[in-house]
Design an enzyme around this catalytic site. Structure first.
Site, PDB file in Angstrom:
ATOM      1  N   SER A  94       0.732  -9.827  -0.677  1.00 13.59           N
ATOM      2  CA  SER A  94       0.638  -8.187  -0.860  1.00 13.59           C
ATOM      3  C   SER A  94       0.782  -7.593   0.508  1.00 13.59           C
ATOM      4  O   SER A  94       1.047  -6.580   0.650  1.00 13.59           O
ATOM      5  CB  SER A  94      -1.288  -8.173  -0.859  1.00 13.59           C
ATOM      6  OG  SER A  94      -1.980  -9.045  -0.139  1.00 13.59           O
ATOM      7  N   LYS A 142       0.707  -1.226   0.066  1.00 11.25           N
ATOM      8  CA  LYS A 142      -0.123   0.136   0.112  1.00 11.25           C
ATOM      9  C   LYS A 142       0.738   1.191  -0.080  1.00 11.25           C
ATOM     10  O   LYS A 142       0.482   2.342  -0.681  1.00 11.25           O
ATOM     11  CB  LYS A 142      -0.889  -0.182   1.011  1.00 11.25           C
ATOM     12  CG  LYS A 142      -1.999  -1.114   1.188  1.00 11.25           C
ATOM     13  CD  LYS A 142      -3.247  -0.644   0.168  1.00 11.25           C
ATOM     14  CE  LYS A 142      -4.355  -1.515   0.046  1.00 11.25           C
ATOM     15  NZ  LYS A 142      -5.584  -1.006  -0.543  1.00 11.25           N
TER      16      LYS A 142
END
Length: 317
Positions: free
Chosen positions: A301, A51
């Site tokens: 992720s 992110k």
């Protein structure tokens, strides 16, 4: 529409502030699947997930006036931490709206990076309305977790690094929640080589992306309940449009399959991966994708896991 040139420019913009995460392989999983897997480990990224790539790319391009007013974001955890870190690096104030159900470890990290946390009820509607009220009151700029071209371009830099580091990939797979990572991954892959197939994996308990692809229009989850807390968000028109054009298919996985993949990554590869991050591998291990003899890039992720209960149970006096 984001292009691979946008992704390359994002990579140049954020390069000095993020980690170029490493790639790992596993003979065990390769033998099991009859394929060659290459794991892109964003669990080793700053703030513990991919992110920061989109957050820094977006916030660094705000106008001086927007930076002076500060920013707001809504997130269950990883985007929250990324925005808090990015604004800290850039000397900007940030307020993060987080659901009450957000993992304690992610709340603590968000505050630790210097952001103010405002809690809301455990729904997407509550997150949005709370952020909108703060914008109206303070004039903050919203840094959306996925409905933003600069966020998507930044997210795509993880796939760009993987494609630069590993030659001849036939397929990429990423988890899908709101679709920012999947959008960036698919745009990068198709811009790099149109022959690369892009797949996504998604929890059955939060399968809006799968159902949207089947229906041809956005179908939302009202109250998704999955261990993969980072994937409880719904697609938006921006990400759905990109995914429709560039993603071959989306497979869904059970909670048991997610935990099984997570356990494999922890036990066999010694990787601390959160449930959302393990969904990509779960999709491959499910057997729902034809992977035989293929070279596959796997986006892991993130790795923000709350281990408080574990250490509490195992602690000795």
């Amino acid at each position: 529409m984001v292009t691979i040139q946008d992704i390359r420019e994002a990579a140049g913009r954020i390069g000095l502030y993020i980690n170029r995460t490493f790639v790992m392989t596993s003979r065990t999983v390769n033998e099991r699947l009859g394929a060659s897997l290459f794991f892109k480990n964003e669990s080793f990224q700053r703030a513990g997930s991919f992110k920061i790539r989109g957050a820094f790319n977006t916030i660094s391009q705000l106008s001086d006036e927007e930076k002076d007013r500060g920013v707001v974001a809504h997130s269950s955890g990883n985007h929250a931490q990324a925005v808090a870190l990015a604004t800290g690096l850039l000397g900007i104030e940030s307020t993060i709206v987080m659901p009450k159900s957000s993992p304690d470890v992610k709340v603590a990290a968000t505050r630790g990076y210097g952001a103010e946390v405002v809690f809301c009820e455990n729904s997407e509607t509550a997150r949005i309305s709370t952020a909108e009220a703060l914008i109206k009151k303070h004039g903050y700029t919203l840094v959306h977790p996925y409905d933003n071209d600069n966020i998507i371009a930044g997210a795509g830099t993880a796939a760009l690094e993987l494609l630069e580091d590993v030659s001849g990939l036939d397929l990429l797979i990423a988890p899908v929640g709101g679709g920012g990572l999947l959008s960036g991954t698919s745009l990068c892959a198709k811009g790099f080589n149109k022959k690369i197939d892009v797949f996504a994996a998604e929890p059955k308990m939060a399968d809006d992306a799968y159902r949207s692809m089947e229906a041809g229009y956005i179908v939302k989850n009202d109250n998704p309940d999955t261990i993969a807390d980072g994937l409880r968000t719904n697609l938006c028109e921006r990400t759905f449009s990109i995914i429709q054009k560039n993603v071959t298919d989306i497979v869904t996985v059970s909670e048991e399959e997610i935990v099984g993949a997570m356990r494999f990554l922890w036990e066999r590869m010694k990787l601390v991966v959160e449930p959302s991050g393990a969904v990509s591998l779960a999709g491959l291990l499910s057997g729902r994708i034809d992977v035989k003899s293929k070279r596959i890039g796997v986006i892991i992720s993130g790795g923000n896991v709350d281990l408080g209960d574990f250490f509490s149970v195992t602690a000795t006096d």
